[in-house]
Design a protein around this motif. Structure first.
Motif, PDB file in Angstrom:
ATOM      1  N   GLN A  76       0.840  -1.189   0.000  1.00 17.68           N
ATOM      2  CA  GLN A  76       0.000   0.000   0.000  1.00 17.68           C
ATOM      3  C   GLN A  76       0.878   1.242   0.000  1.00 17.68           C
ATOM      4  OE1 GLN A  76      -1.977  -1.474   3.642  1.00 17.68           O
ATOM      5  NE2 GLN A  76      -3.858  -0.665   2.736  1.00 17.68           N
ATOM      6  N   THR A  77       0.369   2.316  -0.604  1.00 16.48           N
ATOM      7  CA  THR A  77       1.039   3.601  -0.460  1.00 16.48           C
ATOM      8  C   THR A  77       0.782   4.118   0.953  1.00 16.48           C
ATOM      9  OG1 THR A  77      -0.872   4.891  -1.197  1.00 16.48           O
ATOM     10  CG2 THR A  77       0.632   4.099  -2.904  1.00 16.48           C
ATOM     11  N   LEU A  78       1.505   5.163   1.350  1.00 20.16           N
ATOM     12  CA  LEU A  78       1.302   5.717   2.685  1.00 20.16           C
ATOM     13  C   LEU A  78      -0.129   6.219   2.859  1.00 20.16           C
ATOM     14  CD1 LEU A  78       4.662   7.636   3.186  1.00 20.16           C
ATOM     15  CD2 LEU A  78       4.003   5.426   4.116  1.00 20.16           C
ATOM     16  N   GLY A  79      -0.681   6.805   1.799  1.00 18.50           N
ATOM     17  CA  GLY A  79      -2.056   7.281   1.873  1.00 18.50           C
ATOM     18  C   GLY A  79      -3.055   6.152   2.001  1.00 18.50           C
ATOM     19  N   GLU A  80      -2.849   5.075   1.258  1.00 17.28           N
ATOM     20  CA  GLU A  80      -3.753   3.924   1.324  1.00 17.28           C
ATOM     21  C   GLU A  80      -3.657   3.243   2.691  1.00 17.28           C
ATOM     22  OE1 GLU A  80      -3.246   2.956  -3.452  1.00 17.28           O
ATOM     23  OE2 GLU A  80      -2.331   1.660  -1.948  1.00 17.28           O
ATOM     24  N   GLU A  81      -2.448   3.135   3.231  1.00 13.70           N
ATOM     25  CA  GLU A  81      -2.277   2.530   4.544  1.00 13.70           C
ATOM     26  C   GLU A  81      -2.904   3.394   5.632  1.00 13.70           C
ATOM     27  OE1 GLU A  81      -0.575   1.697   8.389  1.00 13.70           O
ATOM     28  OE2 GLU A  81      -0.186   3.496   7.216  1.00 13.70           O
ATOM     29  N   TYR A  82      -2.862   4.707   5.437  1.00 12.76           N
ATOM     30  CA  TYR A  82      -3.394   5.634   6.438  1.00 12.76           C
ATOM     31  C   TYR A  82      -4.900   5.462   6.638  1.00 12.76           C
ATOM     32  CZ  TYR A  82      -4.398  10.014   8.846  1.00 12.76           C
ATOM     33  OH  TYR A  82      -4.829  10.947   9.752  1.00 12.76           O
ATOM     34  N   VAL A  83      -5.635   5.239   5.535  1.00 14.45           N
ATOM     35  CA  VAL A  83      -7.093   5.097   5.630  1.00 14.45           C
ATOM     36  C   VAL A  83      -7.539   3.649   5.489  1.00 14.45           C
ATOM     37  CG1 VAL A  83      -7.501   7.430   4.781  1.00 14.45           C
ATOM     38  CG2 VAL A  83      -7.378   5.560   3.146  1.00 14.45           C
ATOM     39  N   ASN A  84      -6.565   2.719   5.409  1.00 14.93           N
ATOM     40  CA  ASN A  84      -6.867   1.287   5.400  1.00 14.93           C
ATOM     41  C   ASN A  84      -7.705   0.870   4.185  1.00 14.93           C
ATOM     42  OD1 ASN A  84      -6.810  -1.373   6.451  1.00 14.93           O
ATOM     43  ND2 ASN A  84      -8.864  -1.088   7.277  1.00 14.93           N
ATOM     44  N   ILE A  85      -7.184   1.159   2.994  1.00 12.56           N
ATOM     45  CA  ILE A  85      -7.812   0.691   1.761  1.00 12.56           C
ATOM     46  C   ILE A  85      -6.773  -0.041   0.926  1.00 12.56           C
ATOM     47  CG2 ILE A  85      -9.590   2.486   1.682  1.00 12.56           C
ATOM     48  CD1 ILE A  85      -7.892   4.015  -0.292  1.00 12.56           C
ATOM     49  N   VAL A  86      -7.248  -0.946   0.070  1.00  9.57           N
ATOM     50  CA  VAL A  86      -6.352  -1.714  -0.792  1.00  9.57           C
ATOM     51  C   VAL A  86      -6.855  -1.637  -2.226  1.00  9.57           C
ATOM     52  CG1 VAL A  86      -5.584  -3.317   0.999  1.00  9.57           C
ATOM     53  CG2 VAL A  86      -7.636  -3.842  -0.329  1.00  9.57           C
ATOM     54  N   GLN A  87      -5.929  -1.764  -3.145  1.00 10.69           N
ATOM     55  CA  GLN A  87      -6.281  -1.750  -4.565  1.00 10.69           C
ATOM     56  C   GLN A  87      -6.795  -3.118  -4.996  1.00 10.69           C
ATOM     57  OE1 GLN A  87      -2.956  -0.452  -6.913  1.00 10.69           O
ATOM     58  NE2 GLN A  87      -2.683   1.464  -5.780  1.00 10.69           N
ATOM     59  N   VAL A  88      -7.811  -3.100  -5.859  1.00  7.18           N
ATOM     60  CA  VAL A  88      -8.333  -4.329  -6.449  1.00  7.18           C
ATOM     61  C   VAL A  88      -8.559  -4.087  -7.939  1.00  7.18           C
ATOM     62  CG1 VAL A  88      -9.428  -5.178  -4.344  1.00  7.18           C
ATOM     63  CG2 VAL A  88     -10.708  -3.668  -5.878  1.00  7.18           C
ATOM     64  N   ASP A  89      -8.634  -5.171  -8.692  1.00  9.64           N
ATOM     65  CA  ASP A  89      -8.875  -5.032 -10.125  1.00  9.64           C
ATOM     66  C   ASP A  89     -10.372  -4.949 -10.405  1.00  9.64           C
ATOM     67  OD1 ASP A  89      -9.781  -7.601  -9.767  1.00  9.64           O
ATOM     68  OD2 ASP A  89      -8.122  -8.556 -10.835  1.00  9.64           O
ATOM     69  N   SER A  90     -10.747  -5.102 -11.655  1.00 14.50           N
ATOM     70  CA  SER A  90     -12.149  -4.938 -12.045  1.00 14.50           C
ATOM     71  C   SER A  90     -13.063  -5.998 -11.448  1.00 14.50           C
ATOM     72  CB  SER A  90     -12.268  -4.952 -13.574  1.00 14.50           C
ATOM     73  OG  SER A  90     -11.706  -6.152 -14.110  1.00 14.50           O
ATOM     74  N   THR A  91     -12.502  -7.145 -11.043  1.00 12.52           N
ATOM     75  CA  THR A  91     -13.319  -8.186 -10.414  1.00 12.52           C
ATOM     76  C   THR A  91     -13.665  -7.846  -8.968  1.00 12.52           C
ATOM     77  OG1 THR A  91     -11.405  -9.455  -9.605  1.00 12.52           O
ATOM     78  CG2 THR A  91     -12.174  -9.908 -11.850  1.00 12.52           C
ATOM     79  N   LYS A  92     -12.974  -6.891  -8.376  1.00 14.74           N
ATOM     80  CA  LYS A  92     -13.152  -6.476  -6.976  1.00 14.74           C
ATOM     81  C   LYS A  92     -12.823  -7.583  -5.988  1.00 14.74           C
ATOM     82  CE  LYS A  92     -16.845  -3.189  -8.122  1.00 14.74           C
ATOM     83  NZ  LYS A  92     -18.210  -2.709  -7.788  1.00 14.74           N
ATOM     84  N   LYS A  93     -12.117  -8.607  -6.451  1.00 14.70           N
ATOM     85  CA  LYS A  93     -11.766  -9.730  -5.583  1.00 14.70           C
ATOM     86  C   LYS A  93     -10.267  -9.993  -5.544  1.00 14.70           C
ATOM     87  CE  LYS A  93     -16.170 -12.121  -6.379  1.00 14.70           C
ATOM     88  NZ  LYS A  93     -16.811 -13.362  -6.885  1.00 14.70           N
ATOM     89  N   ARG A  94      -9.534  -9.497  -6.523  1.00 14.70           N
ATOM     90  CA  ARG A  94      -8.098  -9.740  -6.584  1.00 14.70           C
ATOM     91  C   ARG A  94      -7.354  -8.408  -6.644  1.00 14.70           C
ATOM     92  NH1 ARG A  94      -9.940 -13.242 -10.710  1.00 14.70           N
ATOM     93  NH2 ARG A  94      -9.157 -11.736 -12.220  1.00 14.70           N
ATOM     94  N   VAL A  95      -6.130  -8.424  -6.127  1.00 22.02           N
ATOM     95  CA  VAL A  95      -5.302  -7.229  -6.254  1.00 22.02           C
ATOM     96  C   VAL A  95      -4.887  -7.107  -7.718  1.00 22.02           C
ATOM     97  CG1 VAL A  95      -4.446  -7.385  -3.887  1.00 22.02           C
ATOM     98  CG2 VAL A  95      -3.194  -8.512  -5.737  1.00 22.02           C
ATOM     99  N   PRO A  96      -4.626  -5.886  -8.198  1.00 16.33           N
ATOM    100  CA  PRO A  96      -4.240  -5.713  -9.601  1.00 16.33           C
ATOM    101  C   PRO A  96      -2.960  -6.476  -9.931  1.00 16.33           C
ATOM    102  CG  PRO A  96      -4.809  -3.616  -8.596  1.00 16.33           C
ATOM    103  CD  PRO A  96      -4.729  -4.609  -7.482  1.00 16.33           C
ATOM    104  N   SER A  97      -2.890  -6.962 -11.146  1.00 11.93           N
ATOM    105  CA  SER A  97      -1.692  -7.675 -11.590  1.00 11.93           C
ATOM    106  C   SER A  97      -0.510  -6.708 -11.706  1.00 11.93           C
ATOM    107  CB  SER A  97      -1.944  -8.329 -12.950  1.00 11.93           C
ATOM    108  OG  SER A  97      -2.178  -7.333 -13.946  1.00 11.93           O
TER     109      SER A  97
END
Length: 268
Positions: free
Chosen positions: A67-88
């Motif tokens: 996670q980037t510092l901003g993503e870690e700060y608000v506790n969010i993670v990146q996902v792909d279009s399926t919304k179930k897997r992290v982006p490749s």
């Protein structure tokens, strides 16, 4: 781990925090170049130093699977279009390119093209370089543009100059329009993430904790000392990466100490 769609407020705050730390990184790199090479070199290479700083930031976080510092700060993670897997890896690399490299080359290309067309229109050419053009006459971009401009007729040069002017006005307008769409639908804060198909999800189990850290009113939660008393380590599951800096405030929210900001959740 249960994941829910990340709300617009979280995505915006994440982007703000990332921009804050990217600005600090760019400033530190620019100051180092200014001290080592002087003001002239800093002015000539300033935009390239900013590009390298931004690329380094995202390579060490997003491309590396953290996670980037901003993503870690608000506790969010990146996902792909399926919304179930992290982006490749390729999808993350495409996002970084669209977010940093493509805007740089687009900006430089339009500047070079406008500069060359104005020189041709004035009927004069000078060896003096514009510091805003960066690499001066050594760039492959400028040399290629010069060859293309020489092959144009006078009418084509006038038309091309008008197109450059329209594009320079249209690009900021496109970004503002995209931002308006985000505030309506709540997805894809950055145009580059929309193109790459990267969305955000948040851990609903930790949502109360994240909102408390962001300054929102929530039900009181046990502190770290209480959790240690229960025989459970509060920070044990998190890998620790030290980030040097100082505690600052942004948008009336106090940022966490540097050591805490260095804790990343690995996405893959």
């Amino acid at each position: 781990m249960a994941l829910a769609e990340a709300g617009p407020a979280r995505v915006v705050r994440s982007g703000q925090k990332d921009e804050l730390y990217r600005s600090g990184l760019r400033s530190a790199a620019g100051s180092a170049l200014h001290s080592l090479a002087g003001a002239k070199k800093w002015l000539e290479w300033r935009r390239e130093i900013e590009l390298l700083s931004d690329v380094a930031y995202f390579v060490l976080t997003t491309l590396s699977g953290y996670q980037t510092l901003g993503e870690e700060y608000v506790n969010i993670v990146q996902v792909d279009s399926t919304k179930k897997r992290v982006p490749s890896f390729l999808r993350r690399a495409a996002f970084i390119s669209l977010h940093t490299v493509v805007p740089y080359y687009l900006e430089k290309g339009l500047l070079h093209l406008e500069h060359e067309l104005q020189l041709e229109a004035d009927g004069a050419r000078t060896l003096q370089s514009n510091p805003a053009l960066g690499f001066s006459s050594r760039t492959l971009i400028r040399n290629w543009i010069q060859r293309q401009v020489r092959e144009l007729t006078e009418q084509q040069k006038k038309t091309a100059l008008q197109i450059v002017y329209v594009l320079k006005q249209f690009i900021p307008l496109l970004h503002r329009l995209h931002l308006a769409v985000f505030y309506i639908h709540g997805t894809f804060y950055h145009l580059s993430k929309r193109i790459a198909g990267i969305r955000y999800r948040s851990d609903v189990q930790l949502q109360t904790k994240a909102e408390s850290e962001a300054g929102m009113e929530t039900t009181p939660q046990p502190g770290p000392s209480e959790k240690y008393d229960q025989g459970k380590s509060y920070w044990a599951p998190l890998p620790l990466h030290f980030v040097f800096g100082r505690t600052e405030t942004h948008d009336s929210h106090t940022l966490r100490p540097p050591v805490l900001l260095g804790m990343h959740h690995r996405m893959v």
